[in-house]
Enzyme design. Structure first.
Site, short mmCIF file in Angstrom:
data_model
loop_
_atom_site.label_atom_id
_atom_site.label_comp_id
_atom_site.label_asym_id
_atom_site.label_seq_id
_atom_site.Cartn_x
_atom_site.Cartn_y
_atom_site.Cartn_z
N GLU A 87 -2.99 -2.26 13.24
CA GLU A 87 -2.05 -3.47 12.58
C GLU A 87 -1.82 -4.50 13.93
O GLU A 87 -1.46 -5.58 13.79
CB GLU A 87 -0.72 -2.91 12.29
CG GLU A 87 -0.67 -2.22 10.95
CD GLU A 87 -0.89 -3.11 9.70
OE1 GLU A 87 0.00 -3.91 9.47
OE2 GLU A 87 -1.60 -2.81 9.00
N HIS A 89 -7.29 -4.10 3.91
CA HIS A 89 -5.55 -4.12 3.90
C HIS A 89 -5.40 -5.37 2.90
O HIS A 89 -6.10 -5.59 1.97
CB HIS A 89 -5.21 -4.38 5.37
CG HIS A 89 -5.17 -3.33 6.17
ND1 HIS A 89 -4.46 -2.99 7.22
CD2 HIS A 89 -5.61 -1.90 5.88
CE1 HIS A 89 -4.49 -1.87 7.57
NE2 HIS A 89 -5.30 -1.13 6.77
N GLY A 115 0.81 -1.17 0.14
CA GLY A 115 0.16 0.07 -0.19
C GLY A 115 0.81 1.13 0.10
O GLY A 115 0.32 2.25 -0.57
#
Length: 440
Positions: free
Chosen positions: A319, A346, A100
């Protein structure tokens, strides 16, 4: 592109912990800091050195992409990369892989180049949303060809300059959109006056603190005194030395391991002050009843298996969700993680993936729009699917500590941020006070 090809799948049987842990571990450099340092160094006016960088698939994809845009990057010395800026050139093709950071950080840089830059990536990367970056650049007058997909593949038609000025965005899906625009903003002719106008807050706020701090360290003038507004003045960024901290999010499963099976695990060189979101794990583990102390050259967690109950808002540290969900899945809870709806976009839909795998394991799981509630039960042998997601592999390693005959469908996906994770994990579980890891 050595080291940047899609990783080969590799089944893995993580070690079962037959006793309490006693290990000192080194983790590699922060992916977030390495990626930002590479971008800022590439658009500075002089050379930079990046010390202790993370060498992984994501960061090497960033290196290859910046080289294709005309930046000189020497990675011969693993401990000190040198970056020599040059004129940004078009006619390039960028492989985003599943990163990303590459997919979002580099289109604004590519818009400053003198020609077209094509972006593509792994098949799953084409499913990751990138509408925020594409819309923002179009609003700034940049031409982008995306076939109406607002996702990979797309082509940025760089014009050599961006006027900049005022820009309103909705960054409620990812803070990377803000980081991407802020890093390129000093090169805009009028700088950038950026406002978040979405109904939901920007997730993972510590990353914004990180990019603002790093911009200022590089000489940028940044005003973030007003909530959801960032003003960056036009000007030059200076080449400098960047020293990368250990990746605290990669360290999280190691510290959680001490809680899962007891004992003590130390992560060396843990920073006493940091903008990394992963630093939140310290407070969370204390809340869960562990002892956290500074010793043995780093941060030590002394844990003991127990019934865990917690209600965690991880919107600023999402995360950590896979490792903590796995920890709750092997303890009796129940515990809830909320505020992380954005992780559905994600590497995989992490909420759905965790719910499915923990249910297969035997846990009771309630999936929510923005998180999940988990209560562990007796675990059972299974194959844990990793969904090409390094954080899902970390979660599976934790489950394997207490589950005999347990396997991961693929541990190769950890190459994204820590290629040596599996070997370091195995050494950590078998260690008795010895140091293992990235530099051992």
């Amino acid at each position: 592109m050595t080291g940047t090809a899609a990783p080969k799948q590799r089944r893995w049987t993580p070690p079962y912990a037959e006793s309490a842990l006693d290990a000192v571990v080194r983790v590699p450099g922060s992916k977030s800091m390495t990626a930002r340092a590479l971008v800022l160094a590439s658009i500075a006016t002089g050379p930079s050195t990046i010390r202790r960088p993370l060498r992984s698939r994501d960061t090497l994809l960033m290196v290859d992409a910046l080289r294709s845009l005309g930046i000189g990057i020497d990675t011969t010395d693993a401990e000190a990369w040198t970056v020599t800026p040059g004129p940004l050139r078009g006619g390039a093709a960028v492989d985003c892989g599943l990163a990303g950071t590459v997919m979002r950080f580099l289109p604004p840089v590519a818009a400053l180049a003198d020609g077209t830059v094509a972006f593509d990536g792994d098949p799953h990367a084409r499913k990751r949303p990138n509408d925020g970056v594409i819309k923002a650049l179009r609003d700034l007058g940049v031409g982008i060809d995306d076939g109406g997909r607002a996702a990979l593949p797309f082509t940025v038609r760089g014009g050599g300059a961006i006027e900049g000025g005022e820009l309103a965005i909705d960054a409620s899906k990812t803070s990377q959109l803000v980081s991407a625009l802020l890093m390129a903003a000093p090169r805009f002719e009028r700088g950038l006056d950026l406002r978040h106008v979405g109904d939901k807050p920007v997730p993972s706020r510590p990353y914004l603190d990180m990019v603002v701090q790093m911009l200022r360290q590089a000489g940028a003038e940044v005003d973030d005194s007003e909530p959801d507004r960032w003003r960056v003045a036009p000007g030059e960024l200076h080449g400098r030395e960047w020293v990368i901290e250990p990746d605290l999010q990669n360290a999280a499963p190691l510290l959680c391991a001490a809680v899962a099976v007891g004992g003590r695990v130390t992560v060396v060189d843990w920073p006493t002050e940091t903008t990394q979101a992963g630093d939140r794990i310290r407070d969370i583990l204390v809340e869960l009843g562990s002892r956290v102390e500074w010793s043995r050259g780093g941060l030590t967690v002394v844990g003991a298996p127990s019934i865990l109950t917690a209600d965690l808002d991880l919107s600023d540290a999402s995360e950590l969700t896979p490792s903590l969900a796995a920890l709750f899945g092997i303890n009796r809870g129940p515990s809830t993680i909320r505020g992380v709806g954005h992780i559905r976009g994600h590497e995989t839909d992490r909420i759905a993936a965790l719910a499915k795998e923990l249910t297969k394991l035997g846990a009771e799981v309630t999936e929510h729009d923005d998180g999940l509630t988990v209560s562990g039960r007796n675990t059972r042998p299974m194959t844990w699917e990793t969904y090409a997601d390094h954080r899902m592999a970390h979660a599976g390693a934790l489950v394997g500590l207490v589950t005999p005959d347990f396997r991961l469908s693929d541990v190769g996906c950890v190459s994204k941020t820590w290629p040596e994770f599996a070997s370091v994990w195995e050494q950590t579980i078998l260690a008795r006070g010895n140091a293992y890891g990235a530099e051992a």
